[in-house]
Design a protein around this motif. Structure first.
Motif: not given
Length: 328
Positions: A89-110
């Motif tokens: 669960l911890r690693k899944t949460t970390e993975g989701l948080n990282d994915q959300i961060y990357l998606q937010r970063k891509q949105a900021s770049r856009q």
């Protein structure tokens, strides 16, 4: 870069499961050993007296021993299972948080590139009219600069000093550039300050639409768009300092030398002092302003390495970036 971020996103979306089979051989081995020992004892007692004399007590002893052993091993297995689930669960949460961060970063770049495109559209929409030939877009910035230089030649020393004081032009501004800053501030503000400029001799009634009197309406939205592009890159929390500098370099690549000069003119007055601060933060004028001789002297006023410039930027709420050296 966008593709690399997407690849990284795919990686973090698949967390690695812990090894949940490492404890199983221990459990199976302990049970197997217990049964082997029991079998050997049974074979050793086979044919030697009655079961009650030998095997009965041994069976009771093994029953009393194996029951708590099996219960203990079951408890260990339950604890291990819960630990595995928690780690997964911890690693899944970390993975989701990282994915959300990357998606937010891509949105900021856009968003940044959307702002950059809006600024480019604003530049292309300039329409500057003079007595010779109407010009548009980046060609208009060159024509505007020539009109400013022409008007500056008619300014007296008294006119220049009055305007410099009124618009809070830096005291260390080079003398060669002062007339151009003074005439720019006067016409950009639409409020001539000196007696000569108030006479309107630079604003012929027959040519009002193409005069410097309309400087703000042609350039104001471009200056504000340039400032907002840099401000967004600076304030976005999703980027490192190097990434912020890289984004500013996209803007630098888009701007012509004439745009740099005009942006510097507004940044050196009280009209656009925040523009100067953010230009210092990004060292926007590094290796620029070479094409206009008098404007070249303005570069030290925007140098990020100058402690006085850093202090000015900090006073206005901007801390100079330290992007470091890009990897080869």
């Amino acid at each position: 870069m966008m593709r690399n971020e997407q690849t990284e996103s795919a990686k973090v979306a698949q967390p690695t499961s812990p090894d949940d089979a490492g404890w199983a051989p221990v459990f199976v081995g302990a049970v197997a050993i217990a049964f082997i020992v029991l079998a050997l004892i049974f074979l050793g007692y086979k044919g030697k007296g009655s079961a009650n004399d030998g095997l009965g007590p041994i069976g009771d002893w093994f029953g009393g021993f194996l029951n708590p052993l099996i219960a203990f091993l079951a408890l260990v297995g339950l604890i291990k299972s819960l630990s595995i689930q928690r780690e997964t669960l911890r690693k899944t949460t970390e993975g989701l948080n990282d994915q959300i961060y990357l998606q937010r970063k891509q949105a900021s770049r856009q968003t940044f590139f959307d702002l950059l495109n809006l600024r480019a559209m604003a530049v292309n929409s300039i329409a500057w009219t003079d007595a010779a030939q109407p010009v548009e877009g980046r060609s208009a910035t060159k024509a505007i600069l020539k009109s400013l230089e022409s008007a500056a030649r008619d300014f007296t020393g008294k006119d220049v000093q009055i305007d410099l004081d009124a618009w809070e032009v830096p005291k260390d501004c080079p003398d060669v550039a002062k007339p151009y800053i003074a005439v720019f501030a006067t016409y950009y503000s639409g409020n001539p300050l000196s007696s000569d400029t108030a006479g309107g001799r630079f604003l012929p009634e027959s040519d009002k639409d193409s005069s410097l009197d309309h400087l703000e309406s042609e350039l104001g939205h471009i200056f504000r768009a340039t400032y907002q592009v840099l401000k967004f890159a600076y304030e976005c929390p999703d980027f490192s300092e190097k990434e912020k500098q890289d984004l500013a370099n996209y803007l630098r690549a888009q701007m012509s030398e004439d745009e740099f000069v005009l942006f510097a003119l507004t940044a050196l007055t009280s009209i656009g002092k925040k523009s100067r601060a953010i230009a210092i933060v990004f060292d926007l004028y590094e290796d620029r302003l070479y094409s206009v001789p008098w404007a070249t002297e303005l570069r030290p006023l925007f140098a990020r390495s100058d402690p006085k410039n850093k202090e000015l930027a900090s006073h206005l709420g901007y801390v100079a970036l330290n992007p470091g050296i890009s990897p080869c």
